[in-house]
Motif scaffolding. Structure first.
Motif, PDB file in Angstrom:
ATOM      1  N   GLN A 501       0.834  -1.195   0.000  1.00 11.29           N
ATOM      2  CA  GLN A 501       0.000   0.000   0.000  1.00 11.29           C
ATOM      3  C   GLN A 501       0.873   1.250   0.000  1.00 11.29           C
ATOM      4  N   SER A 502       0.271   2.349  -0.396  1.00  9.36           N
ATOM      5  CA  SER A 502       0.955   3.640  -0.363  1.00  9.36           C
ATOM      6  C   SER A 502       0.747   4.278   1.002  1.00  9.36           C
ATOM      7  N   ILE A 503       1.762   4.977   1.480  1.00  8.59           N
ATOM      8  CA  ILE A 503       1.639   5.701   2.738  1.00  8.59           C
ATOM      9  C   ILE A 503       2.067   7.145   2.518  1.00  8.59           C
ATOM     10  N   ASN A 504       1.469   8.021   3.315  1.00 10.31           N
ATOM     11  CA  ASN A 504       1.739   9.452   3.201  1.00 10.31           C
ATOM     12  C   ASN A 504       2.421   9.967   4.441  1.00 10.31           C
ATOM     13  N   GLU A 505       2.821  11.233   4.391  1.00 11.67           N
ATOM     14  CA  GLU A 505       3.550  11.821   5.518  1.00 11.67           C
ATOM     15  C   GLU A 505       2.700  11.777   6.779  1.00 11.67           C
ATOM     16  N   GLY A 506       3.392  11.761   7.902  1.00 14.42           N
ATOM     17  CA  GLY A 506       2.705  11.676   9.187  1.00 14.42           C
ATOM     18  C   GLY A 506       2.570  10.235   9.632  1.00 14.42           C
ATOM     19  N   MET A 507       1.673  10.021  10.595  1.00 18.85           N
ATOM     20  CA  MET A 507       1.495   8.698  11.168  1.00 18.85           C
ATOM     21  C   MET A 507       0.508   7.877  10.349  1.00 18.85           C
ATOM     22  N   GLN A 508       0.861   6.626  10.065  1.00 28.94           N
ATOM     23  CA  GLN A 508      -0.019   5.690   9.391  1.00 28.94           C
ATOM     24  C   GLN A 508      -0.145   4.444  10.257  1.00 28.94           C
ATOM     25  N   THR A 509      -1.262   3.764  10.145  1.00 29.82           N
ATOM     26  CA  THR A 509      -1.474   2.529  10.892  1.00 29.82           C
ATOM     27  C   THR A 509      -1.912   1.440   9.928  1.00 29.82           C
ATOM     28  N   ILE A 510      -1.273   0.279   9.994  1.00 27.79           N
ATOM     29  CA  ILE A 510      -1.697  -0.846   9.165  1.00 27.79           C
ATOM     30  C   ILE A 510      -2.191  -1.963  10.075  1.00 27.79           C
ATOM     31  N   ASN A 511      -3.221  -2.641   9.624  1.00 33.89           N
ATOM     32  CA  ASN A 511      -3.843  -3.717  10.391  1.00 33.89           C
ATOM     33  C   ASN A 511      -3.184  -5.042  10.034  1.00 33.89           C
ATOM     34  N   VAL A 512      -2.579  -5.700  11.022  1.00 35.87           N
ATOM     35  CA  VAL A 512      -1.926  -6.993  10.777  1.00 35.87           C
ATOM     36  C   VAL A 512      -2.619  -8.117  11.549  1.00 35.87           C
ATOM     37  N   SER A 513      -3.852  -7.859  11.998  1.00 32.24           N
ATOM     38  CA  SER A 513      -4.570  -8.844  12.815  1.00 32.24           C
ATOM     39  C   SER A 513      -4.704 -10.184  12.122  1.00 32.24           C
ATOM     40  N   ASP A 514      -4.893 -10.161  10.796  1.00 33.20           N
ATOM     41  CA  ASP A 514      -5.116 -11.409  10.065  1.00 33.20           C
ATOM     42  C   ASP A 514      -3.827 -12.117   9.663  1.00 33.20           C
ATOM     43  N   PHE A 515      -2.687 -11.513   9.955  1.00 30.25           N
ATOM     44  CA  PHE A 515      -1.421 -12.161   9.623  1.00 30.25           C
ATOM     45  C   PHE A 515      -1.196 -13.361  10.547  1.00 30.25           C
ATOM     46  N   ALA A 516      -0.609 -14.407  10.034  1.00 34.89           N
ATOM     47  CA  ALA A 516      -0.203 -15.528  10.884  1.00 34.89           C
ATOM     48  C   ALA A 516       0.971 -15.099  11.763  1.00 34.89           C
ATOM     49  N   ALA A 517       1.097 -15.722  12.918  1.00 31.61           N
ATOM     50  CA  ALA A 517       2.210 -15.390  13.808  1.00 31.61           C
ATOM     51  C   ALA A 517       3.536 -15.730  13.137  1.00 31.61           C
ATOM     52  N   GLY A 518       4.522 -14.858  13.353  1.00 32.27           N
ATOM     53  CA  GLY A 518       5.831 -15.112  12.776  1.00 32.27           C
ATOM     54  C   GLY A 518       6.597 -13.837  12.499  1.00 32.27           C
ATOM     55  N   ILE A 519       7.729 -13.983  11.797  1.00 35.85           N
ATOM     56  CA  ILE A 519       8.590 -12.851  11.469  1.00 35.85           C
ATOM     57  C   ILE A 519       8.269 -12.368  10.049  1.00 35.85           C
TER      58      ILE A 519
END
Length: 538
Positions: A501-519
């Motif tokens: 995704q594209s991000i802009n200046e300032g604070m951004q938040t991405i949702n990783v709740s659906d990601f499997a546990a890991g690195i």
């Protein structure tokens, strides 16, 4: 015969008292919304507007007051008493019999009605609650006296040495009574410095927040933050400013108390406060039809918990005592400590060991940790209404110890957002990597929290920032000040791209709740730079 008459009279009185129901009446709209939002100084103080702008908090329709014409109309309805109002929910709390309350649904401006007794609702309710009062330049060098252990345990004394004592931060305290705060010696420093900003009694509807003498619980709570007695007692934020709001009548337990709390939170927001401390919790009531169950402590049911979540959205850090139910059949936290958007504080003893009465996390809090952190709650030193130092048990006191410490931390890193402040506190805690339902993330180290923040700020101009790691739900992204936009890509351990995704200046938040546990690998690409980092999804 007399005994039978007495029993019949008591039965009649009991039935009659339950005939009066509590409910929330929600309105369909608000007046002059566009004009108010175009000119926010008409609905908020300048301090509130500045705080929202500083933290990129949008002023929205929830900041616009409730339609007073609607409220006036409700007051004329048969058998209805209006107890409290909320601009955030566009609702009022009413009391009356079931028939009279249901009759309000016919009014053109009423959207829907939510009874405190959910058995009376047309559909099952979406809000609820409960309440309890725990019995519970130059370096500054304080002699902490009796508070030395509870202050040093969280290492906030290290911040005090650098003159970070809460100066410039404003805390609203919601509690049951603030007896003698306006006259006691322990708060003389607070008054002399102009840091006791007043308040309001939402129960008795009076500006004299000190008049009610039913409880000194708020006095003791306040002392753990603001108390100062030379060489005997020092709170965790002796130079912060304070508003005091009475929202809790100790003689009764009724859902209207949650409505008082939300009103007070809205007032606090309008005044531009930075933090809210509340050492109350809602669980069971005098009328058992209003009671909650431990399974309902999920942050989504209680009216007060949803109100606390809105306060967080408005840029306020809300600190809540976890509760004192750990060794009861209830066990888990009460509301609003169940909200994922507040910092819930459990309790330990002087040695940092869990105290059995401190409320725990449970399966009701799906996907988030409760309590969040802990501080001293066993035999905590407080100042009573007679200006004497004493010891009380209760998470009522571990909560404000942490709240005051956050004020001192925030003074040290004023550019931090409310979410960043909470992240730094949690990441500094003693069992951050192995949280549990007893201590949460553990005992915070506020000197370490400051160091974490400063280590990020050192490379603010050159580097991307992301936190927290590990994370369960969201990853906060902050770009260098020199870059206005970038592309973000996330790859799993197999090299597969799972997010772009594209991000802009300032604070951004991405949702990783659906990601499997890991690195995971996170890659930032801008016009003249590219950086790659790792983060852990729990």
């Amino acid at each position: 015969m007399i005994r039978k008459l007495t029993m019949l009279l008591l039965l009649f009185l009991s039935i009659n008292s339950y005939a009066q129901e509590d409910a929330w009446v929600y309105f369909i709209d608000k007046p002059n919304v566009s004009a108010a939002l175009a000119n926010p100084i008409t609905i908020l103080t300048q301090k509130a507007i500045d705080r929202k702008q500083n933290h990129n908090i949008t002023i929205d329709v929830r900041d616009v007051p409730v339609n007073e014409v609607y409220i006036a109309d409700l007051k004329t309805q048969s058998g209805i008493t209006v107890m409290a109002k909320s601009k955030w929910f566009n609702a009022v709390h009413v009391r009356g019999n079931e028939i009279d309350i249901n009759a309000l649904d016919a009014l053109s401006f009423v959207d829907f009605i939510d009874f405190a007794n959910n058995n009376l609702d047309a559909a099952s309710r979406t809000a609820a609650i409960e309440d309890f009062v725990d019995v519970e330049d130059e370096s500054i060098v304080f002699d902490y006296g009796d508070t030395q252990n509870q202050v040093e345990m969280v290492n906030v004394d290290n911040l005090h040495l650098d003159d970070f004592t809460g100066e410039g931060l404003t805390i609203a305290v919601m509690d049951s009574g603030f007896q003698n705060v306006n006259t006691m010696g322990a708060f003389q420093r607070l008054r002399d410095n102009g840091d006791l900003l007043g308040g309001y009694d939402f129960v008795d509807r009076t500006a004299d927040v000190y008049a009610n003498t039913d409880s000194s619980h708020g006095t003791r709570v306040l002392s753990t933050m603001a108390g100062y007695m030379q060489d005997e007692f020092v709170g965790t934020a002796p130079d912060a400013s304070y508003y005091l709001f009475r929202t809790e009548p100790v003689a009764t337990e009724n859902p209207v108390e949650e409505s008082y709390w939300v009103e007070a939170a809205e007032r606090a927001d309008s005044l531009g406060v930075d933090l809210i401390n509340t050492s109350l919790a809602y669980r069971v009531f005098d009328n058992p039809n209003y009671d909650y169950t431990p399974a309902e402590m999920n942050g989504q049911i209680a009216y007060i918990s949803k109100g606390a979540s809105i306060a967080k959205e408005k840029g306020i850090v809300v600190v809540v005592s976890a509760g004192n139910y750990g060794n009861s059949t209830w066990e888990t936290v009460g509301a609003p400590a169940d909200s994922p958007d507040v910092l819930s504080v459990g309790g330990v003893d002087a040695n940092g060991n869990y105290v059995s009465f401190s409320s725990r996390g449970s399966s009701a809090q799906v996907g988030y940790q409760k309590p969040d952190v802990v501080a001293r709650a066993g035999n905590t030193y407080v100042v009573g209404q007679d200006n004497s130092i004493t010891q009380n048990d209760g998470t009522s006191f571990s909560g404000p110890i942490i709240c005051g410490s956050i004020a001192s931390l925030w003074q040290a890193i004023p550019e931090a957002s409310p979410s960043e402040i909470i992240d730094f506190v949690i990441q500094s805690s003693s069992q951050f990597n192995v949280p549990d339902d007893f201590l949460g993330y553990g005992i915070p180290d506020f000197a370490l929290a400051r160091s974490l923040a400063l280590s990020l700020d050192e490379n603010l101009e050159q580097n991307f920032r992301f936190y927290p790691s590990p994370t369960k739900h969201t990853l906060n992204i902050k770009m260098p000040l020199t870059i206005s936009s970038a592309e973000l890509s996330v790859f799993n351990q197999l090299g597969q791209e799972v997010l772009q995704q594209s991000i802009n200046e300032g604070m951004q938040t991405i949702n990783v709740s659906d990601f499997a546990a890991g690195i995971y690998i996170i890659k930032f690409s801008a016009k003249n730079t590219s950086e790659t980092f790792k983060f852990i999804k729990q």
